[in-house]
Design a protein around this motif. Structure first.
Motif, PDB file in Angstrom:
ATOM      1  N   HIS A  57      45.015  51.222  53.293  1.00  0.00           N
ATOM      2  CA  HIS A  57      45.926  51.734  52.268  1.00  0.00           C
ATOM      3  C   HIS A  57      45.270  51.674  50.888  1.00  0.00           C
ATOM      4  CE1 HIS A  57      49.352  51.634  49.414  1.00  0.00           C
ATOM      5  NE2 HIS A  57      49.912  52.455  50.296  1.00  0.00           N
ATOM      6  N   ALA A  58      44.585  50.570  50.591  1.00  0.00           N
ATOM      7  CA  ALA A  58      43.918  50.421  49.293  1.00  0.00           C
ATOM      8  C   ALA A  58      42.787  51.432  49.144  1.00  0.00           C
ATOM      9  CB  ALA A  58      43.388  48.997  49.147  1.00  0.00           C
ATOM     10  N   PRO A 188      23.311  40.318  40.161  1.00  0.00           N
ATOM     11  CA  PRO A 188      22.299  41.188  39.556  1.00  0.00           C
ATOM     12  C   PRO A 188      22.868  42.499  39.021  1.00  0.00           C
ATOM     13  CG  PRO A 188      21.490  40.272  41.629  1.00  0.00           C
ATOM     14  CD  PRO A 188      22.951  39.929  41.539  1.00  0.00           C
ATOM     15  N   SER A 189      24.002  42.949  39.552  1.00  0.00           N
ATOM     16  CA  SER A 189      24.634  44.186  39.076  1.00  0.00           C
ATOM     17  C   SER A 189      25.473  43.954  37.832  1.00  0.00           C
ATOM     18  CB  SER A 189      25.524  44.792  40.175  1.00  0.00           C
ATOM     19  OG  SER A 189      24.784  45.101  41.336  1.00  0.00           O
ATOM     20  N   GLY A 190      25.757  42.688  37.512  1.00  0.00           N
ATOM     21  CA  GLY A 190      26.593  42.388  36.354  1.00  0.00           C
ATOM     22  C   GLY A 190      28.046  42.738  36.566  1.00  0.00           C
ATOM     23  N   THR A 191      28.510  42.685  37.811  1.00  0.00           N
ATOM     24  CA  THR A 191      29.887  43.092  38.103  1.00  0.00           C
ATOM     25  C   THR A 191      30.814  41.909  38.362  1.00  0.00           C
ATOM     26  OG1 THR A 191      29.244  43.422  40.416  1.00  0.00           O
ATOM     27  CG2 THR A 191      29.235  45.354  38.985  1.00  0.00           C
ATOM     28  N   GLY A 192      30.352  40.903  39.094  1.00  0.00           N
ATOM     29  CA  GLY A 192      31.234  39.807  39.482  1.00  0.00           C
ATOM     30  C   GLY A 192      32.149  40.246  40.607  1.00  0.00           C
ATOM     31  N   HIS A 193      32.427  39.357  41.554  1.00  0.00           N
ATOM     32  CA  HIS A 193      33.287  39.747  42.668  1.00  0.00           C
ATOM     33  C   HIS A 193      34.732  39.362  42.404  1.00  0.00           C
ATOM     34  CE1 HIS A 193      32.648  35.491  43.744  1.00  0.00           C
ATOM     35  NE2 HIS A 193      33.722  35.600  44.489  1.00  0.00           N
ATOM     36  N   ARG A 194      35.634  39.974  43.142  1.00  0.00           N
ATOM     37  CA  ARG A 194      37.064  39.686  43.034  1.00  0.00           C
ATOM     38  C   ARG A 194      37.539  38.956  44.282  1.00  0.00           C
ATOM     39  NH1 ARG A 194      36.179  44.313  40.202  1.00  0.00           N
ATOM     40  NH2 ARG A 194      37.561  44.828  38.469  1.00  0.00           N
ATOM     41  N   HIS A 195      38.525  38.079  44.092  1.00  0.00           N
ATOM     42  CA  HIS A 195      39.148  37.382  45.219  1.00  0.00           C
ATOM     43  C   HIS A 195      40.576  37.881  45.376  1.00  0.00           C
ATOM     44  CE1 HIS A 195      40.609  34.185  47.849  1.00  0.00           C
ATOM     45  NE2 HIS A 195      41.681  34.176  47.077  1.00  0.00           N
ATOM     46  N   VAL A 196      40.979  38.071  46.636  1.00  0.00           N
ATOM     47  CA  VAL A 196      42.352  38.454  46.953  1.00  0.00           C
ATOM     48  C   VAL A 196      42.883  37.455  47.975  1.00  0.00           C
ATOM     49  CG1 VAL A 196      43.867  40.275  47.797  1.00  0.00           C
ATOM     50  CG2 VAL A 196      41.779  40.882  46.574  1.00  0.00           C
ATOM     51  N   ASP A 197      44.035  36.853  47.684  1.00  0.00           N
ATOM     52  CA  ASP A 197      44.583  35.826  48.569  1.00  0.00           C
ATOM     53  C   ASP A 197      44.919  36.361  49.955  1.00  0.00           C
ATOM     54  OD1 ASP A 197      44.404  33.812  46.724  1.00  0.00           O
ATOM     55  OD2 ASP A 197      46.462  34.018  46.010  1.00  0.00           O
ATOM     56  N   GLY A 198      45.611  37.488  50.008  1.00  0.00           N
ATOM     57  CA  GLY A 198      46.045  38.027  51.287  1.00  0.00           C
ATOM     58  C   GLY A 198      46.122  39.539  51.247  1.00  0.00           C
ATOM     59  N   PRO A 199      46.464  40.181  52.368  1.00  0.00           N
ATOM     60  CA  PRO A 199      46.471  41.641  52.459  1.00  0.00           C
ATOM     61  C   PRO A 199      47.330  42.317  51.397  1.00  0.00           C
ATOM     62  CG  PRO A 199      46.733  40.671  54.624  1.00  0.00           C
ATOM     63  CD  PRO A 199      46.838  39.542  53.644  1.00  0.00           C
ATOM     64  N   GLU A 200      48.454  41.683  51.040  1.00  0.00           N
ATOM     65  CA  GLU A 200      49.358  42.311  50.086  1.00  0.00           C
ATOM     66  C   GLU A 200      48.734  42.464  48.696  1.00  0.00           C
ATOM     67  OE1 GLU A 200      49.568  38.038  49.903  1.00  0.00           O
ATOM     68  OE2 GLU A 200      49.906  39.406  51.566  1.00  0.00           O
ATOM     69  N   GLY A 201      47.644  41.746  48.437  1.00  0.00           N
ATOM     70  CA  GLY A 201      46.999  41.853  47.134  1.00  0.00           C
ATOM     71  C   GLY A 201      45.892  42.881  47.054  1.00  0.00           C
ATOM     72  N   ILE A 405      43.959  40.645  38.021  1.00  0.00           N
ATOM     73  CA  ILE A 405      44.634  41.410  39.061  1.00  0.00           C
ATOM     74  C   ILE A 405      46.137  41.168  38.937  1.00  0.00           C
ATOM     75  CG2 ILE A 405      44.954  41.653  41.556  1.00  0.00           C
ATOM     76  CD1 ILE A 405      42.051  40.822  41.875  1.00  0.00           C
ATOM     77  N   PRO A 406      46.955  42.224  38.880  1.00  0.00           N
ATOM     78  CA  PRO A 406      48.403  42.037  38.724  1.00  0.00           C
ATOM     79  C   PRO A 406      48.968  41.169  39.831  1.00  0.00           C
ATOM     80  CG  PRO A 406      47.789  44.352  38.480  1.00  0.00           C
ATOM     81  CD  PRO A 406      46.583  43.630  38.978  1.00  0.00           C
ATOM     82  N   PRO A 407      49.954  40.307  39.497  1.00  0.00           N
ATOM     83  CA  PRO A 407      50.546  39.453  40.527  1.00  0.00           C
ATOM     84  C   PRO A 407      51.316  40.273  41.544  1.00  0.00           C
ATOM     85  CG  PRO A 407      51.807  39.333  38.486  1.00  0.00           C
ATOM     86  CD  PRO A 407      50.563  40.115  38.172  1.00  0.00           C
ATOM     87  N   ALA A 409      54.513  40.682  44.059  1.00  0.00           N
ATOM     88  CA  ALA A 409      55.902  40.230  43.987  1.00  0.00           C
ATOM     89  C   ALA A 409      56.229  39.209  45.067  1.00  0.00           C
ATOM     90  CB  ALA A 409      56.837  41.438  44.096  1.00  0.00           C
ATOM     91  N   ALA A 410      55.769  39.455  46.274  1.00  0.00           N
ATOM     92  CA  ALA A 410      56.081  38.547  47.376  1.00  0.00           C
ATOM     93  C   ALA A 410      54.825  38.241  48.159  1.00  0.00           C
ATOM     94  CB  ALA A 410      57.129  39.174  48.297  1.00  0.00           C
ATOM     95  N   GLN A 411      54.638  37.005  48.510  1.00  0.00           N
ATOM     96  CA  GLN A 411      53.480  36.586  49.286  1.00  0.00           C
ATOM     97  C   GLN A 411      53.868  36.513  50.763  1.00  0.00           C
ATOM     98  OE1 GLN A 411      50.405  36.046  48.106  1.00  0.00           O
ATOM     99  NE2 GLN A 411      51.022  36.582  46.064  1.00  0.00           N
ATOM    100  N   THR A 412      53.194  37.307  51.597  1.00  0.00           N
ATOM    101  CA  THR A 412      53.491  37.332  53.031  1.00  0.00           C
ATOM    102  C   THR A 412      52.462  36.491  53.773  1.00  0.00           C
ATOM    103  OG1 THR A 412      54.344  39.567  52.815  1.00  0.00           O
ATOM    104  CG2 THR A 412      53.793  38.810  55.039  1.00  0.00           C
ATOM    105  N   PRO A 413      52.886  35.474  54.494  1.00  0.00           N
ATOM    106  CA  PRO A 413      51.921  34.659  55.224  1.00  0.00           C
ATOM    107  C   PRO A 413      51.152  35.506  56.232  1.00  0.00           C
ATOM    108  CG  PRO A 413      54.099  33.610  55.178  1.00  0.00           C
ATOM    109  CD  PRO A 413      54.270  35.002  54.688  1.00  0.00           C
TER     110      PRO A 413
END
Length: 418
Positions: A57-58, A188-201, A405-407, A409-413
């Motif tokens: 979807h993303a 080396p690209s000067g981008t930095g990586h992103r972390h996402v807790d779960g699929p909903e993010g 990264i915008p929060p 609304a609901a965190q799905t386990p």
């Protein structure tokens, strides 16, 4: 392109020092460059179900954003990478084919991360799109299980990819990927990586990344500093930097509408009289520009001076935070983590006192609170999920790409199947 350079002279630990903050910011009316991106998606067993559905979807949202001047490709990987669709112009037919291919993805077994990134970079590098910088956008939720797996291997790969003219962006999902590997690939690209807790993010995270990629107006940005009256000069951000004769340069990567670039230099003085010559270079369209940047000396307590000092304090805090998390990942290092947390708290308090709107302190409170709770429990190892989020944020702070990264609304386990 708007370029500014602010210099603050102050008392340092070893005498007088100067903080030099150089900023590159895209003009709002500047036309964006086309993009040339190879999407490299992890479809290993741990992505089965909700993670893969969210990743599809993303990715589809990213494809929808592309115009006919943009080029996208799709590679997937489990135990073996496969270039499902070549990097090509996103006309109506190509977009429909890419969206359909994404909708049919199924998970497999194994994680050939090294080969996937290597082959993904090779594929996008072979396509020349005038004005576009070839890029790899990689998403993974697991550790490499096939092929090279040491961080040193990925450091070598990340450096080699950048030298070939390709940049790497990375999204790390959940608890099982190794942040050190993503740092090695994207640093080396000067981008930095992103972390996402779960699929909903994933969708908001991809949206944040799309704003950066589809807002790029200049690439290969580099800042050169020629000091006079200094005992030394160093680059505080973790950009690739080098000494060139009597000058120091730092490679900042791309500049987009969404993300102005900052780079902070610190120099110890050995003379009452000092000066700094600053030049910026970047590629805009098909033109390489090199422009002098006027250095403005500002007082430490002025609004601009507080801004420069706040960037320095934030970097101090990120460095100590990273030290604390690293200590907690090792045995019998809790005392080291406690000391580092104390120093991070001091830097955060300084950031609050400086009250610079460009560097808001509130975005760091949750992470330091997580760190404090873990230390108080005398845990031998920090919670892996929190640790990865901390690594991602520290990486982006030290590379001056602080995008929140915008929060959700609901965190799905959800639970990994690896």
């Amino acid at each position: 392109m708007k370029q500014t350079a602010l210099a603050v002279e102050r008392d340092g630990e070893k005498g007088r020092e100067v903080l030099l903050l150089v900023s590159l910011e895209a003009d709002a009316e500047a036309p964006r460059a086309p993009v040339a991106i190879n999407l490299v998606l992890d479809i290993s067993a741990s992505m089965r179900g909700a993670p893969l559905h969210a990743a599809v979807h993303a990715a589809q949202a990213l494809v929808d954003r592309a115009g006919p001047r943009d080029y996208l490709g799709l590679m997937t990987f489990d135990a073996e990478p496969e270039q499902l669709l070549p990097v090509r112009a996103m006309d109506a037919v190509a977009k429909a084919q890419l969206l359909k291919a994404l909708s049919k993805l199924e998970s497999g077994e194994g994680t050939a991360l090294f080969e996937a990134v290597e082959r993904g970079a090779d594929a996008v590098r072979r396509v020349l799109v005038p004005g576009a910088r070839p890029q790899v956008l990689m998403l993974t939720d697991g550790e490499p299980s096939v092929g090279p797996s040491h961080v040193s291997d990925f450091k070598t790969l990340g450096a080699r990819i950048v030298e070939s003219g390709v940049s790497v962006h990375a999204l790390g999902l959940g608890r099982h990927y190794l942040p050190g590997i993503l740092e090695a690939l994207t640093g080396p690209s000067g981008t930095g990586h992103r972390h996402v807790d779960g699929p909903e993010g994933l969708t908001p995270a991809m949206g944040s990344l799309a704003a950066e990629l589809f807002g790029e107006v200049a690439s290969e940005a580099r800042v050169y500093v020629l000091p006079s009256g200094f005992a030394d000069l160093r680059c505080r951000h973790q950009f690739p930097s080098r000494v060139e004769g009597d000058a120091m340069s730092a490679s900042l990567g791309a500049v987009s509408w969404a993300y102005p670039r900052w780079v902070l230099f610190t120099g110890a003085l050995d003379s009452a009289e000092w000066s700094l010559g600053v030049t910026a270079s970047y590629v805009e369209g098909s033109d390489t520009r090199r422009v002098p940047v006027q250095v403005t000396r500002v007082l430490p307590d002025s609004a601009q001076g507080r801004f420069v000092r706040a960037v320095s304090a934030e970097l101090d805090m990120a460095e100590e935070e990273g030290t604390a998390w690293l200590a907690l990942s090792r045995r019998n290092q809790t005392s080291v983590a406690e000391v580092a947390l104390g120093k991070a708290d001091v830097a955060l308090a300084k950031l609050v006192r400086l009250n610079a709107p460009e560097v808001p302190p509130h975005r760091h409170l949750a992470r330091l609170a997580d760190l404090r709770r873990i230390i108080e429990r005398r845990a031998a190892h920090p919670n892996a999920l929190v640790m990865r989020r901390a690594h991602a944020e520290v990486s982006r702070i030290t590379l001056s790409r602080v995008g929140i990264i915008p929060p959700v609304a609901a965190q799905t386990p959800w639970k990994s199947e690896d």
